[in-house]
Scaffold this motif. Structure first.
Motif, PDB file in Angstrom:
ATOM      1  N   VAL A  89     -40.768 -77.412 -64.226  1.00  0.00           N
ATOM      2  CA  VAL A  89     -40.175 -78.724 -63.962  1.00  0.00           C
ATOM      3  C   VAL A  89     -40.691 -79.702 -65.018  1.00  0.00           C
ATOM      4  N   GLY A  90     -39.821 -80.532 -65.543  1.00  0.00           N
ATOM      5  CA  GLY A  90     -40.236 -81.544 -66.511  1.00  0.00           C
ATOM      6  C   GLY A  90     -40.649 -82.834 -65.808  1.00  0.00           C
ATOM      7  N   VAL A  91     -41.500 -83.602 -66.453  1.00  0.00           N
ATOM      8  CA  VAL A  91     -41.944 -84.880 -65.873  1.00  0.00           C
ATOM      9  C   VAL A  91     -41.674 -85.992 -66.880  1.00  0.00           C
ATOM     10  N   VAL A  92     -41.085 -87.094 -66.380  1.00  0.00           N
ATOM     11  CA  VAL A  92     -40.836 -88.255 -67.241  1.00  0.00           C
ATOM     12  C   VAL A  92     -41.577 -89.454 -66.663  1.00  0.00           C
TER      13      VAL A  92
ATOM     14  N   VAL B 267     -37.007 -83.090 -71.575  1.00  0.00           N
ATOM     15  CA  VAL B 267     -37.889 -82.201 -70.797  1.00  0.00           C
ATOM     16  C   VAL B 267     -37.116 -81.356 -69.781  1.00  0.00           C
ATOM     17  N   ASP B 268     -35.791 -81.465 -69.802  1.00  0.00           N
ATOM     18  CA  ASP B 268     -34.975 -80.745 -68.818  1.00  0.00           C
ATOM     19  C   ASP B 268     -34.761 -79.298 -69.244  1.00  0.00           C
TER      20      ASP B 268
ATOM     21  N   VAL C 124     -36.175 -82.284 -63.133  1.00  0.00           N
ATOM     22  CA  VAL C 124     -37.041 -83.271 -63.775  1.00  0.00           C
ATOM     23  C   VAL C 124     -37.483 -84.274 -62.711  1.00  0.00           C
TER      24      VAL C 124
ATOM     25  N   THR D 108     -32.493 -84.149 -61.363  1.00  0.00           N
ATOM     26  CA  THR D 108     -33.470 -85.189 -61.696  1.00  0.00           C
ATOM     27  C   THR D 108     -33.743 -85.991 -60.439  1.00  0.00           C
TER      28      THR D 108
ATOM     29  N   SER E 143     -39.372 -78.335 -58.098  1.00  0.00           N
ATOM     30  CA  SER E 143     -39.110 -79.768 -58.123  1.00  0.00           C
ATOM     31  C   SER E 143     -39.597 -80.466 -56.852  1.00  0.00           C
TER      32      SER E 143
ATOM     33  N   VAL F 128     -35.507 -87.744 -70.275  1.00  0.00           N
ATOM     34  CA  VAL F 128     -35.137 -86.755 -69.257  1.00  0.00           C
ATOM     35  C   VAL F 128     -34.478 -85.544 -69.914  1.00  0.00           C
TER      36      VAL F 128
END
Lengths: 223, 134
Positions: free
Chosen positions: B6-9, B62-63, B68, B94, B118, B59
């Motif tokens: 999972v990406g983090v913003v 890092v997706d 995200v 997201t 997520s 977003v």
């Protein structure tokens, strides 16, 4: 077609009407930008005027470059531009108002005054929801709710578009002025607590300018 | 551990705050591959504020398809993310965590780096509100 008491026929709410609104709103924001920033320097972070000016200039340029075919499409387009370019909380808030109103108008080429009123009302409700705010918090809602209610009341009493938007303008101005004694409960101003009392809310003030631009757009179309 | 993390913003009014918190969270998520973290701080011209464009770019950066999780600081940062989500201007999957900025960011990045999905990453960020300091 409805006629005002003075006998002036009401203008059509079409794409040209909404574009007139955008152009009048953009120049009003530009003229009053210094004032909005001054109000914001008392209780906020002194950027409301410049933020709004940047957002509306960008929205005007975008709508000019990519002409929209329906009133709903213009409002939606302006809303998207405001979210992208204002840079402060006013961006997502006004952006949401106009996008929701635009969606409510759908893809019809013209709207009735009642449909415009319902669309604006649903836009204002969306702002309240996004900001988790209500009337009396010293925000833009303090001029927007009186405006849509005055418009609805006027239309319900048989008034036409010109008179209904004139009533909305008066109610919005009064609503903005009535924020002076309020304690801010949302946004940067809320950190000031009691010290937010005694200042007019910049958001309620810019909202009143946007409502006034609707009244002017109707007058210009009727002239 | 899942392959795709999972990406983090991190969305802050300040570019320096977003970048520094991202760096600190990465440092605290030691061991193994650190999840992708992107900072979206300030306005595009380097001022204090929020830029929808920088948020969208971060977003997308890092997706990986695993989702995200966005952690935002104040006012316009939160409202802009919510408006973009409502307008479907951010990729599917997201979500905005209801979390304090720094503590939420650390929780999210540590959990994402450990392979959490997520929902787990969002929950880790949101649980930061429960940590009492006195």
């Amino acid at each position: 077609m409805n006629t005002s008491a003075a006998g002036t026929p009401d203008p059509l709410i079409d794409t040209a009407f909404v574009r007139r609104w955008l152009s009048l709103a953009t120049s009003a924001i530009e003229r009053k930008s210094g004032w909005l920033t001054e109000l914001d320097s008392a209780i906020g972070d002194a950027d409301h005027g410049t933020n709004m000016q940047r957002g509306f200039a960008a929205a005007s340029a975008a709508v000019e470059k990519e002409p929209s075919n329906t009133p709903g499409e213009v409002l939606t387009h302006v809303g998207r531009q405001l979210i992208s370019s204002v840079g402060g909380a006013a961006g997502p808030l006004y952006g949401t108002l106009l996008r929701r109103a635009g969606k409510a108008l759908g893809d019809q080429p013209t709207a009735t005054p009642e449909e415009l009123c319902v669309a604006l009302r649903s836009g204002v409700d969306a702002v309240a929801q996004l900001g988790r705010s209500e009337r009396g918090d010293k925000t833009m809602l303090d001029s927007l709710y009186p405006a849509v209610e005055a418009m609805g009341f006027a239309l319900g009493s048989g008034a036409g578009l010109l008179a209904a938007l004139a009533a909305a303008r008066t109610a919005a101005d009064e609503g903005a002025a009535a924020t002076v004694p309020l304690l801010a409960r949302k946004g940067r101003a809320s950190y000031l607590g009691e010290r937010s009392i005694g200042h007019q809310d910049p958001g309620a003030t810019s909202a009143a300018l946007l409502i006034a631009a609707f009244a002017e757009a109707a007058e210009a179309g009727a002239a | 551990m899942t392959e795709r993390q999972v990406g983090v913003v991190l969305v802050s009014h300040s570019a320096e705050v977003a970048t520094s918190v991202a760096q600190m969270a990465r440092c605290l998520a030691t061991g193994g591959a650190t999840a992708a973290v992107a900072a979206a701080g300030g306005t595009e011209d380097g001022g204090i504020g929020t830029s929808a464009e920088l948020i969208k770019r971060a977003v997308r950066a890092v997706d990986t398809g695993a989702g995200v999780v966005v952690v935002a600081d104040l006012g316009s940062a939160v409202l802009t993310v919510k408006a973009l989500l409502e307008d479907k201007e951010l990729p599917d999957g997201t979500r905005l965590a209801d979390a304090p900025f720094l503590e939420g960011a650390v929780g999210a990045v540590v959990t994402a780096s450990a392979g959490g999905d997520s929902a787990a990453v969002t929950a880790a960020a949101e649980e930061a509100y429960g940590y009492r300091k006195t």
